[in-house]
Design a protein around this motif. Structure first.
Motif, short mmCIF file in Angstrom:
data_model
loop_
_atom_site.label_atom_id
_atom_site.label_comp_id
_atom_site.label_asym_id
_atom_site.label_seq_id
_atom_site.Cartn_x
_atom_site.Cartn_y
_atom_site.Cartn_z
N VAL A 114 38.61 28.96 44.57
CA VAL A 114 38.43 30.26 45.23
C VAL A 114 37.10 30.88 44.78
N GLN A 134 37.32 33.36 34.83
CA GLN A 134 38.14 33.48 33.62
C GLN A 134 39.55 33.88 33.98
N ASP A 135 40.44 33.69 33.02
CA ASP A 135 41.81 34.14 33.15
C ASP A 135 41.89 35.61 32.72
N ALA A 136 42.44 36.45 33.60
CA ALA A 136 42.52 37.88 33.28
C ALA A 136 43.42 38.16 32.09
N THR A 180 37.70 42.37 49.66
CA THR A 180 37.65 43.75 49.16
C THR A 180 36.46 43.96 48.25
N GLY A 197 41.00 39.51 39.95
CA GLY A 197 41.60 38.84 41.11
C GLY A 197 40.77 39.06 42.35
N VAL A 198 39.52 38.64 42.25
CA VAL A 198 38.56 38.94 43.31
C VAL A 198 38.75 38.04 44.54
N1 SAM Z 1 41.70 41.24 45.73
C1 SAM Z 1 41.55 40.25 46.76
C2 SAM Z 1 41.10 40.97 48.02
O1 SAM Z 1 41.55 42.09 48.28
O2 SAM Z 1 40.25 40.44 48.74
C3 SAM Z 1 42.81 39.43 46.95
C4 SAM Z 1 43.37 38.93 45.64
S1 SAM Z 1 44.64 37.73 45.75
C5 SAM Z 1 46.02 38.62 46.23
C6 SAM Z 1 45.00 37.41 44.06
C7 SAM Z 1 43.90 36.64 43.34
O3 SAM Z 1 44.14 36.75 41.94
C8 SAM Z 1 43.92 35.14 43.66
O4 SAM Z 1 42.64 34.74 44.09
C9 SAM Z 1 44.28 34.48 42.34
O5 SAM Z 1 43.64 33.24 42.12
C10 SAM Z 1 43.79 35.53 41.33
N2 SAM Z 1 44.49 35.48 40.04
C11 SAM Z 1 45.83 35.32 39.82
N3 SAM Z 1 46.09 35.30 38.50
C12 SAM Z 1 44.90 35.46 37.87
C13 SAM Z 1 44.53 35.53 36.50
N4 SAM Z 1 45.42 35.41 35.51
N5 SAM Z 1 43.22 35.68 36.20
C14 SAM Z 1 42.30 35.80 37.18
N6 SAM Z 1 42.60 35.74 38.50
C15 SAM Z 1 43.88 35.58 38.84
#
Ligand code: SAM
Length: 260
Positions: free
Chosen positions: A141, A161-163, A118, A112-113
């Motif tokens: 994103v 990718q999907d986590a 961060t 979830g970058v």
């Molecule tokens: N970590 C980031 C920071 O501190 O700058 C903020 C992250 S934001 C709260 C959550 C991110 O997780 C979003 O960009 C979203 O698209 C991604 N996300 C949500 N579900 C996901 C998944 N199943 N696989 C990968 N990324 C995912």
């Protein structure tokens, strides 16, 4: 922090370290800390900006700004202010994170970058010999992340990718030191565990950001944190649970050591 470069900065740093140590003693009694925030390897700094002490990292790409953070030059080195209101890892450090397992040369799997606020500081901390495997599932994103962050930083490997499908991250090699999770999904703890089982080395650390409202809006946030921590009990030792307020409402972080 030990590497703060001027006398003035060193004094400031020592004051802050003493305060942090006292705070930790207060909250954790005699607990022995492994990699504490006093460790030089931690590679995080306190710099004075406009008369105020601010958290910062040494900029891996001098001149490069990621989210309009302040850049400060001290003795030929450039530091990037780290805004705890924009970064939950920054908020955790401000709120008394006891162990920062992300240090120089660490390998980090970051789920979830997003646009990389961060992740850019994590990239600064691990430095040129560390690696950040940066997973994001939204292509919109991720494009922003590539343009603003990953394309400048050779220690970041972006993974679109999907986590939920860790076996499909073909570019992750070897077990990693840390899995950092911030995906704001209701089943994120299960996703985090799956990723740790796939890639985290034994005795490595997971840092799990919990958005309590995403999990159950009707429950008391402290209750949600306890329930999420309990889900980890079979495979992890809980090191610390941190409330991220006032920097980030309805969020906490669980730091846990992987027992394998
Ligand atoms: N970590 C980031 C920071 O501190 O700058 C903020 C992250 S934001 C709260 C959550 C991110 O997780 C979003 O960009 C979203 O698209 C991604 N996300 C949500 N579900 C996901 C998944 N199943 N696989 C990968 N990324 C995912």
């Amino acid at each position: 922090m030990m590497n703060a470069k001027t006398e003035d900065l060193t004094e400031e740093t020592e004051d802050l370290e003493e305060a942090e140590a006292a705070e930790t003693r207060e909250t954790t009694g005699k607990r022995v800390r492994e990699r504490s925030l006093e460790n030089e390897e931690d590679n995080i700094f306190w710099v004075k900006i406009e008369g105020e002490k601010k958290l910062a990292t040494l900029n891996l790409v001098p001149g490069n700004q990621v989210y309009r953070e302040k850049l400060v030059k001290i003795n030929d080195e450039e530091f990037r202010a780290w805004d705890p209101y924009r970064s939950k890892l920054g908020a955790a450090i401000m709120n008394g994170l006891e162990i920062l397992p992300i240090v120089r040369k660490s390998t980090v799997l970051y789920l979830g970058v997003s646009t990389g606020t961060t992740a850019s500081h994590v990239s600064d901390i691990v430095g040129p010999s560390g690696i950040v495997f940066a997973v994001e599932h939204s292509s919109r994103v991720a494009r922003d992340f590539l343009d603003r962050v990953a394309s400048y930083r050779s220690n970041i490997i972006p993974i679109l990718q999907d986590a939920r499908k860790p076996k499909e991250y073909f570019s992750v090699y070897g077990p990693v030191d840390v899995v950092y999770v911030d995906i704001a999904q209701p089943d994120q703890t299960e996703i985090a565990i799956l990723n740790c089982k796939t890639y985290l080395k034994k005795e490595g650390y997971m840092m799990l950001v919990v958005k309590t409202r995403s999990i159950d809006v009707t429950k008391d946030p402290a209750q949600v944190m306890r329930e999420e921590a309990k889900k980890l009990s079979a495979n992890f030792e809980i090191v610390q649970v941190i409330n991220l307020e006032p920097y980030e409402g309805d969020h906490g972080m669980i730091v846990a050591k992987y027992l394998g």
